[in-house]
Design an enzyme around this catalytic site. Sequence first.
Site, short mmCIF file in Angstrom:
data_model
loop_
_atom_site.label_atom_id
_atom_site.label_comp_id
_atom_site.label_asym_id
_atom_site.label_seq_id
_atom_site.Cartn_x
_atom_site.Cartn_y
_atom_site.Cartn_z
CG HIS A 18 46.26 40.64 50.35
ND1 HIS A 18 47.29 41.48 50.02
CD2 HIS A 18 45.13 41.16 49.77
CE1 HIS A 18 46.82 42.49 49.27
NE2 HIS A 18 45.50 42.30 49.10
CD GLU B 262 42.14 42.68 50.25
OE1 GLU B 262 42.03 42.34 49.05
OE2 GLU B 262 42.93 43.57 50.65
CG HIS C 89 42.43 41.05 45.58
ND1 HIS C 89 43.53 41.31 46.35
CD2 HIS C 89 42.85 40.22 44.58
CE1 HIS C 89 44.58 40.66 45.86
NE2 HIS C 89 44.19 39.99 44.79
CD GLU D 39 40.35 44.82 44.22
OE1 GLU D 39 39.85 44.64 45.35
OE2 GLU D 39 41.58 44.91 44.03
#
Length: 830
Positions: A288, A302, A356, A442
């Site tokens: 992101h 995040e 992430h 993740e």
Amino acid sequence: MIYDKGKRLIAAAICALLLFSAMPFQMVSASDIQDNQNDQTNVETQQQGNTTQKDTEQVEVSNDNQDLIEGNENAQMPKDSQKDFEGNVQDENDFINQENLPTEDVKINYIYVESPYLETPAEEKVVLSIGEGNENISDITLICERSDGVSFEWKANTNTGNLFLFNKEFAEGDTGTYKFVGVNYVQDNVAYNIVLDDIGIEAEFGVNKTYEGYQAIESSNQGDVPISEVEASIVTISTEDEKTTEEQIEGKLDEAKAVMDKSMVKSRSTRNIERNGKNLTIVLDPGHGGSDGGAAANGLVEKNLNLAIAMYCKQELETYSGVTVYMTRSDDRDVGLSERVTLAKNWGADIFVSLHINSASPGATGAEVWYPNSSYNSGIHSEGKELADKIEKELENLGLTSRGIKIRNSENGTTYADGSIADYYSVIRDSKINGFPGIIVEHAFITNQNDAAKLKQESFLKQLGIADATGIAKSYDLRKKGETLLSVGDISDFDNTYHIQVDTSLSGISRVVASIWKNGDVNSAKEYELKSEGNGRYLADVNKGDFNNEPGEYKAQAMIYYNDGSKATNIVTYNLSSAEVKVDITLAKDEMNANETVTVEGISEQLKGIKTAVWGKKDGQNDLRWYTGKQNSSGAWEADIDIRNHKESGEYIADTYVILSNGSSLCVNSSRFEVSEPSLQVTIGEYDAESGTFELTAHDIASPSGVSGIRFPVWESSDQGSSIYWYDAKRQEDGTYKAVVNVKNHQYRKGTYKVHAYLTSGNGILAGIVAGDREVTMAQANVEIKDLAGTQKTYHYSARNYGVLGATGCRIAVWGKKDGQNDLRWYTGK
């Protein structure tokens, strides 16, 4: 394992191809088996997590317009012809092949199955060698059948020349034994199917279960075993290609290993060496950024967490030697998904790691890593899988719940260039297309209060970054700057050599010398010059004979000489033991089988089993079979060698391997024994024109294993193809075998009849001879001409002669000679 056709080379255990069989098969894969989690239905979980929540973060799949390559549902079976046994004899000295093989020229050379036994989660790798490599072969598929009767297909992932590579992952739900039953392929737009049982290939493996006839090889370490250490125990070579005649098993293993090494991930110790001094280029991708904040919950965003973790990861990675680290963003800005991978490609990325934080329901917790599926480039899949596993373990060590490592396939039919199913996540898919593994880490769930509490601590973000870096370092065998380490490897009771290795990040090294001595006897020390393997690694082989093969405790230390002085490494202590292997092979009097007895003395606890590869020397390894020894009450290992598996006379070669506790195998003995060739003589009787027959008698038969049958192929020499006929001989009371040839079976042809004879012995060996010729002439029809009118005028009549045998009537052609045949008429006799 390798499996060889004709005489299968079930020796080192790969697999198979032809187009899609006309018989429908049910496709079964690990993704067909439901996970206990409620993840997406097409997600494969390699390690089970403790949560039932799915990842709600979606990475959009680009609409790549790639063609879907589909199998031919109308594949044709090859003609099931008897001409291999009852077909044309090209030369009087040629033997007729009894194999009922496909009539096309392409032959299966061998199948190599890497692991005869798997414990899930695990991956099976198979290599199929078919043809010469210059045939127009495509759409190769291997048909596999599970012990519960379910059949499914494997498609080749890649190929080199005539070698095709297959691989498949297995989960706990796949438990069972598996057997390769068929190969489908397309050649020049024609589909073919080969049934492996028909050509003598029995290629099997087990998942959490051993198949009948295989003694489980349990490893104390369930990790990956380098291919070079994999036992040669499941190979079958299914071809009669003359080029394989003089090859040894090692050649087959090397051939299969070569294609695996080219397309699959190397062991960690070799991957580092093979960079040849080039730094490992790592691209970190903080997920992101800019207008895309990613997930947000519990006061956290995040994109900010991802960047912080990436910065700490980069900082830690740069404490290792031989690495170059890039980041797709180092501040808060927008970077497109495709742009991220393009940047990595331009930087010469070796790996792409996207970082992430997860998001789902408040109850979801823990870490998971997504890696490439096995489509298109299985080497990238394997490398990504190992990298994902190493990072996941490091995150678990921080106290995060492990949700496992996973793959996710495309859900809209997107495929790779070879038609295989694409990866779902675009950064993983695009990385694979560009030639390097991409993974998504993740780290925790921003929506979980406990995970969020940790994520709010800067110290924890740093720990996450270090954990990621440590996982990468372990996967690629990286060393800290200034670190030097000596190690001793490949120590075995049965091998005459082992190696010493020095890994160092020091530069300007002029030489590395290792000293080895028997503990307590410094005077026995010997020095070895280590050679550079690149990227800070130095190796040397040590021969046990240098120390008179004496067992006991040894010590090793190396000295590194470099520009700024010299540096001693750590001292390594290790043990050598001594073992003696004796092999005795006794051929039974009837030559139906041979018994092998293997005794091993002075062995440590390493020995787990005995396997022997046996083949007849005359035709090469096309009949290679593996026999598993069973330990008797005296401690010796015994195996029965069935000559019917080989069907070959002459010298046999038996290579005996010991199976060690780490799953590797070593050849410890090569023995020879002789199987006699059956023989016979044939007498051809005189031709009886009245009955149209002559008798064939086989006599002076020599066959220790008895006679299974004798057959005579007979044909008229001017037209073998349409006049050949096979006669089965019957045994007589005097021990001879007889058959009667009738010209009726050969269209009443006259001329030279050729006779061959083939004896099949009780142990399956086929012996053939050219028996000789017999001239066959036809009886003549007698024609009488009378002057019925009584005028005594002279006329010339022509009457054709016909064979009496098989005659159904008679016709006479009559014409006047003076004007030629313009008045020719036919008269039918009654």
